[in-house]
Design an enzyme around this catalytic site. Structure first.
Site: not given
Length: 386
Positions: A15, A79, A168, A229, A372
């Site tokens: 990642n 990823r 996601h 956010r 993940e």
């Protein structure tokens, strides 16, 4: 595609972010983790760039006799945040694939360039090894047009790729499938609302293993209130800030992505700290919590309507897995929807997937730790073994 040796069962998951490279090495023979780590502050001193970072990863693996040149390494899974409409499943990396991902940089300017850099460096280190790109957006590619389309001029939307993509995806795919397993059912027979609540947060409606709606949109900014956010926002706010506030596009971007959400509301983006402040009767912390939970409840209600029948609500990621207060508040007084949380079960902490719903609840409520990296490794391994 070159078939990998039957004894090669390991997958290295990378990642590559703008200033870090996270990695995990998994053995797909049994799903075990052989190594994991994180090279931070890339480009800020000792680690000059991603090439140096990947070399450090290789050195750390070599030190444990798990090196990049091991014959047991089947592939490297990467990823990639944004796949647009072009990539709806994992793909073997080629020069053509890299060129297509490059075209998507305007849709994910903070993420795709770093993802691409990691892929290119890994290919240079092991040009003979299959490299696979796994996209955050792919699981949401099944969303129907009615959910994916924004109600703006179609020609303009198509010209600039403006639509709902969702993010996601590897987490939502893994958690929805694991929730079905927890219920002793097949994914095709289960409708799940997945709430991925970390510093970034998103919800999805998954019908029979297929995503039909998700809260994040063109970018990861839309949807739930997050750590920094804003989530859902009247677009006229942006116009007001530009026209009346004199703020530039970059300034507004920074405001909405890095200075909003929980941080903007109370000065903290850590739910643990917010909980501590709430216990001390801090009104700003209480307001931030209430706004966060209110948005969650709206999405649970909306996705109940979208799915028609809900078999389970699953909480995952840092906040979802570790905050009984958020889980309880988000689903409080929803007995009309068949949702009841058991206070005792909800208070129990643990690392395993578990049910926290009351015996009388028609809808199962689950806490399912996300994985993940395992999802990326599984998709990578399946592709190179195909």
């Amino acid at each position: 595609m070159t078939r990998v040796n039957a004894t090669a069962t390991r997958v290295l998951v990378l990642n590559s972010g703008s200033s870090s490279v996270k990695y995990q090495l998994l053995d797909m023979a049994d799903g075990s983790r052989l190594a994991s780590g994180n090279v931070e502050r890339v480009g800020e001193g000792e680690v000059a760039d991603h090439t140096e970072a990947l070399k450090r990863v290789a050195a750390e693996l070599d030190a444990r006799d798990l090196g990049l040149h091991s014959p047991r390494l089947a592939a490297i899974g990467h990823r990639v945040v944004h796949g647009g409409t072009r990539f709806t499943e994992p793909v073997l990396v080629t020069d053509e694939v890299l060129a297509e991902v490059e075209k998507l940089v305007p849709l994910a300017p903070l993420h795709n360039p770093a993802n691409l850099t990691g892929i290119r460096v890994a290919r240079a280190l092991r040009p003979d090894l299959p490299q696979v790109a796994v996209f955050d957006t792919a699981f949401h590619a099944t969303i129907p047009e009615a959910a994916a389309r924004y109600a703006i001029d179609t020609a303009t939307a198509d010209r600039f790729g403006v639509r709902r993509y969702g993010f996601h995806g590897t987490s939502h795919a893994y958690v929805s499938r694991e929730t079905a397993r927890l219920l002793g059912a097949e994914p095709a027979d289960v409708n799940v609302i997945v709430l991925h609540l970390g510093n970034g947060a998103s919800a999805s409606a998954v019908r029979g293993g297929v995503c039909v709606d998700t809260s994040m949109g063109l970018t990861p900014l839309e949807g739930l209130v997050m750590g920094t956010r804003s989530g859902d926002l009247d677009p006229a706010v942006v116009l007001l800030l530009a026209r009346v506030g004199g703020m530039s596009a970059d300034e507004i971007d920074t405001l909405l992505n890095k200075r909003s959400g929980l941080l903007g509301l109370c000065g903290d983006n850590d739910m643990r700290e917010i909980g501590r402040r709430m216990a001390e009767q801090d009104p700003a912390a209480r307001l931030a919590f209430d706004v966060y939970v209110h948005r969650l409840r709206k999405y649970v209600g909306a996705y109940t309507a979208v799915l028609g029948r809900v078999d389970a609500v699953a909480f995952t990621a840092g906040v979802g897995e570790n905050s009984p207060a958020v889980r309880a508040a988000a689903l409080a007084d929803l007995t009309a929807l068949g949702i009841e949380v058991d206070a005792v079960r909800n208070a129990v902490r643990g690392s395993a997937a578990r049910l926290i719903s009351a015996e009388t609840s028609r809808v199962a409520v689950a806490v399912v730790p996300t994985d993940e990296e395992l999802e990326i490794a599984s998709q990578t391994y399946a592709l190179v073994r195909a």
